[in-house]
Write a protein that holds these residues in place. Structure first.
Motif, PDB file in Angstrom:
ATOM      1  N   ASP A  33       0.824  -1.203   0.000  1.00  0.00           N
ATOM      2  CA  ASP A  33       0.000   0.000   0.000  1.00  0.00           C
ATOM      3  C   ASP A  33       0.862   1.258   0.000  1.00  0.00           C
ATOM      4  N   LYS A  34       2.167   1.078   0.230  1.00  0.00           N
ATOM      5  CA  LYS A  34       3.076   2.212   0.298  1.00  0.00           C
ATOM      6  C   LYS A  34       4.186   2.044  -0.741  1.00  0.00           C
ATOM      7  N   PRO A  35       4.003   2.596  -1.946  1.00  0.00           N
ATOM      8  CA  PRO A  35       4.989   2.445  -3.023  1.00  0.00           C
ATOM      9  C   PRO A  35       6.405   2.842  -2.615  1.00  0.00           C
ATOM     10  N   GLN A  36       6.526   3.787  -1.679  1.00  0.00           N
ATOM     11  CA  GLN A  36       7.854   4.226  -1.258  1.00  0.00           C
ATOM     12  C   GLN A  36       8.673   3.069  -0.684  1.00  0.00           C
ATOM     13  N   GLU A  37       7.994   2.113  -0.039  1.00  0.00           N
ATOM     14  CA  GLU A  37       8.686   0.977   0.566  1.00  0.00           C
ATOM     15  C   GLU A  37       9.451   0.152  -0.478  1.00  0.00           C
ATOM     16  N   ILE A  38       8.922   0.095  -1.684  1.00  0.00           N
ATOM     17  CA  ILE A  38       9.546  -0.687  -2.748  1.00  0.00           C
ATOM     18  C   ILE A  38      10.920  -0.134  -3.081  1.00  0.00           C
ATOM     19  N   PHE A  39      11.062   1.197  -3.012  1.00  0.00           N
ATOM     20  CA  PHE A  39      12.346   1.812  -3.324  1.00  0.00           C
ATOM     21  C   PHE A  39      13.258   1.900  -2.096  1.00  0.00           C
ATOM     22  N   LEU A  40      12.690   2.091  -0.922  1.00  0.00           N
ATOM     23  CA  LEU A  40      13.500   2.169   0.290  1.00  0.00           C
ATOM     24  C   LEU A  40      14.044   0.807   0.714  1.00  0.00           C
ATOM     25  N   LYS A  51       9.712 -12.014 -10.222  1.00  0.00           N
ATOM     26  CA  LYS A  51       8.648 -12.814 -10.836  1.00  0.00           C
ATOM     27  C   LYS A  51       7.807 -11.935 -11.788  1.00  0.00           C
ATOM     28  N   ILE A  52       7.729 -10.668 -11.455  1.00  0.00           N
ATOM     29  CA  ILE A  52       6.969  -9.741 -12.301  1.00  0.00           C
ATOM     30  C   ILE A  52       7.730  -9.424 -13.579  1.00  0.00           C
ATOM     31  N   GLY A  53       9.054  -9.259 -13.473  1.00  0.00           N
ATOM     32  CA  GLY A  53       9.860  -8.927 -14.644  1.00  0.00           C
ATOM     33  C   GLY A  53      11.323  -9.271 -14.428  1.00  0.00           C
ATOM     34  N   ASP A  54      12.014  -9.656 -15.494  1.00  0.00           N
ATOM     35  CA  ASP A  54      13.428 -10.015 -15.394  1.00  0.00           C
ATOM     36  C   ASP A  54      14.251  -8.851 -14.848  1.00  0.00           C
ATOM     37  N   SER A  55      15.066  -9.161 -13.840  1.00  0.00           N
ATOM     38  CA  SER A  55      15.992  -8.180 -13.244  1.00  0.00           C
ATOM     39  C   SER A  55      15.280  -6.944 -12.720  1.00  0.00           C
ATOM     40  N   LEU A  56      14.011  -7.066 -12.386  1.00  0.00           N
ATOM     41  CA  LEU A  56      13.250  -5.902 -11.935  1.00  0.00           C
ATOM     42  C   LEU A  56      13.753  -5.400 -10.585  1.00  0.00           C
ATOM     43  N   TYR A  57      14.192  -6.306  -9.748  1.00  0.00           N
ATOM     44  CA  TYR A  57      14.745  -5.900  -8.455  1.00  0.00           C
ATOM     45  C   TYR A  57      15.941  -4.961  -8.660  1.00  0.00           C
ATOM     46  N   GLU A  58      16.827  -5.337  -9.585  1.00  0.00           N
ATOM     47  CA  GLU A  58      18.004  -4.504  -9.853  1.00  0.00           C
ATOM     48  C   GLU A  58      17.598  -3.151 -10.436  1.00  0.00           C
ATOM     49  N   LYS A  59      16.611  -3.133 -11.310  1.00  0.00           N
ATOM     50  CA  LYS A  59      16.165  -1.876 -11.916  1.00  0.00           C
ATOM     51  C   LYS A  59      15.580  -0.937 -10.863  1.00  0.00           C
ATOM     52  N   ILE A  60      14.814  -1.500  -9.932  1.00  0.00           N
ATOM     53  CA  ILE A  60      14.244  -0.693  -8.852  1.00  0.00           C
ATOM     54  C   ILE A  60      15.368  -0.136  -7.982  1.00  0.00           C
ATOM     55  N   ARG A  61      16.304  -0.964  -7.639  1.00  0.00           N
ATOM     56  CA  ARG A  61      17.424  -0.540  -6.788  1.00  0.00           C
ATOM     57  C   ARG A  61      18.258   0.539  -7.475  1.00  0.00           C
ATOM     58  N   ASP A  62      18.546   0.319  -8.762  1.00  0.00           N
ATOM     59  CA  ASP A  62      19.347   1.295  -9.506  1.00  0.00           C
ATOM     60  C   ASP A  62      18.619   2.621  -9.663  1.00  0.00           C
ATOM     61  N   THR A  63      17.313   2.556  -9.859  1.00  0.00           N
ATOM     62  CA  THR A  63      16.533   3.785 -10.010  1.00  0.00           C
ATOM     63  C   THR A  63      16.555   4.601  -8.727  1.00  0.00           C
ATOM     64  N   GLU A  64      16.452   3.941  -7.590  1.00  0.00           N
ATOM     65  CA  GLU A  64      16.492   4.641  -6.306  1.00  0.00           C
ATOM     66  C   GLU A  64      17.824   5.376  -6.132  1.00  0.00           C
TER      67      GLU A  64
END
Length: 361
Positions: A33-40, A51-64
């Protein structure tokens, strides 16, 4: 400068990841419910993200790590743009009803237009003279009657519809398949600038995103969703316009089609639409205005008989557009006579000057 909450800024960051589809973004937002948590704390969601997308964890981390919020805010202000979220009161209620509603919209221009009565006009990127005239006529009449004209700023029918509304001193909304700071196609740069000043540009794509083939079907659903109804003035049977029509059918919108020449490929799509009982025929703008119980605005003007020279030029343009040199040969007028006659007919609104020193009706 608009200020954004931490949760809204997280959604903006998510939109900035160009490699993600809209469906993937929604899947990511469903994790918390808190999108900010995904980046923090991306590690907490690592397994679900991948599972949602290839290397998505890395993309989220790099974007932050790389996203510069201050730079984003300065750039947004410099181009007089902003971001609209679903919780904002200005967010169109029609879009909220859609299952695949965008998570946010980037915009430039007059946001108040979203609360007006909107009507979409779409069609082929390569209209015939008939298609150009029909589009211009319908767009002017519908705009005059109070509709805000919605289209996609593509070449052809879209551009004609936008221009017609603006030339009548009315409003228009362009839903585009790239960032709102990108002009596509380049030939519509002047129109793009006019819409930012006297209309509204909308996109669900982040600043700087270039147009890609799959963006246009995605934006088409927004064109129809924003509108009371959709008019197709001219389109081939395999035209991308039919994607908009299919979205409109799914959304339960009023759909109108202008019949065309049965021998013209550019009218096959519109003519086929007329076999669908959910589509209505429109041979005059008043057909649509009557459906919505609106009064048309009658053009006021003093009748004027054409001169012999003007009749010669007008007759020469009846079958198709012609170059200046062709008109010289056909009419037999001198260069000075022809130039003067063309200018008079343009002022009267009888003919139009086209690119490449061509003229048409």
């Amino acid at each position: 400068m608009r200020e954004y909450t931490r949760e809204q800024m997280a959604m903006i960051k998510l939109a900035s990841i160009e490699e993600m589809s809209q469906r993937q973004r929604k899947a990511v937002l469903s994790l918390t419910d808190k999108p900010q948590e995904i980046f923090l704390h991306p590690a907490r969601f690592a397994e679900a993200l991948d599972k949602i997308g290839d290397s998505l964890y890395e993309k989220i981390r790099d974007t932050e790590e790389s996203f510069d919020e201050e730079r984003f805010l300065r750039y947004t202000e410099s181009i007089n743009a902003a971001v609209l979220f679903r919780e904002d009161k200005e967010f169109p209620k029609r879009l909220c009803l859609e299952e695949d509603a965008p998570i946010l919209l980037f915009y430039r221009g007059d946001l108040a237009l979203l609360s007006e009565e909107c009507f979409a006009i779409v069609g082929t990127r390569a209209p015939t003279r008939y298609g150009r005239d029909v589009t211009d006529s319908f767009a002017r009449a519908l705009a005059d009657a109070g509709f805000t004209i919605v289209s996609g700023l593509a070449r052809g029918v879209d551009a004609i519809a936008h221009r017609a509304a603006l030339e009548k001193g009315k409003h228009t909304i362009a839903v585009i398949g790239c960032g709102v700071d990108r002009v596509y196609p380049a030939e519509n740069k002047d129109l793009y600038e006019r819409i930012t000043q006297n209309g509204l540009l909308l996109s669900e794509y982040f600043f700087g995103v270039e147009p890609r083939a799959f963006h246009f079907p995605e934006r088409n659903r927004l064109i129809s969703a924003l509108s009371e109804g959709v008019l197709v003035t001219e389109a081939g049977s395999k035209s991308g316009t039919m994607i908009t029509v299919n979205y409109a059918l799914d959304q339960g919108k009023d759909i109108f089609a202008v019949p065309g020449n049965i021998f013209s490929d550019q009218s096959k799509g519109t003519n086929e639409m007329l076999h669908n009982p959910q589509c209505m025929i429109a041979t005059d703008p008043q057909d649509i205005l009557d459906y919505y119980k609106k009064e048309g605005v009658k053009e006021q003007g003093e009748a004027r008989q054409l001169t012999t020279e003007e009749v010669l030029v007008y007759a020469a343009l009846q079958d198709e557009d012609k170059h200046f040199e062709e008109l010289l040969n056909i009419t037999g007028l001198s260069m000075g006579e022809l130039m003067a006659t063309l200018t008079k007919l343009e002022v009267l609104g009888v003919i139009k000057k086209l690119p490449g020193n061509h003229y048409g009706i």
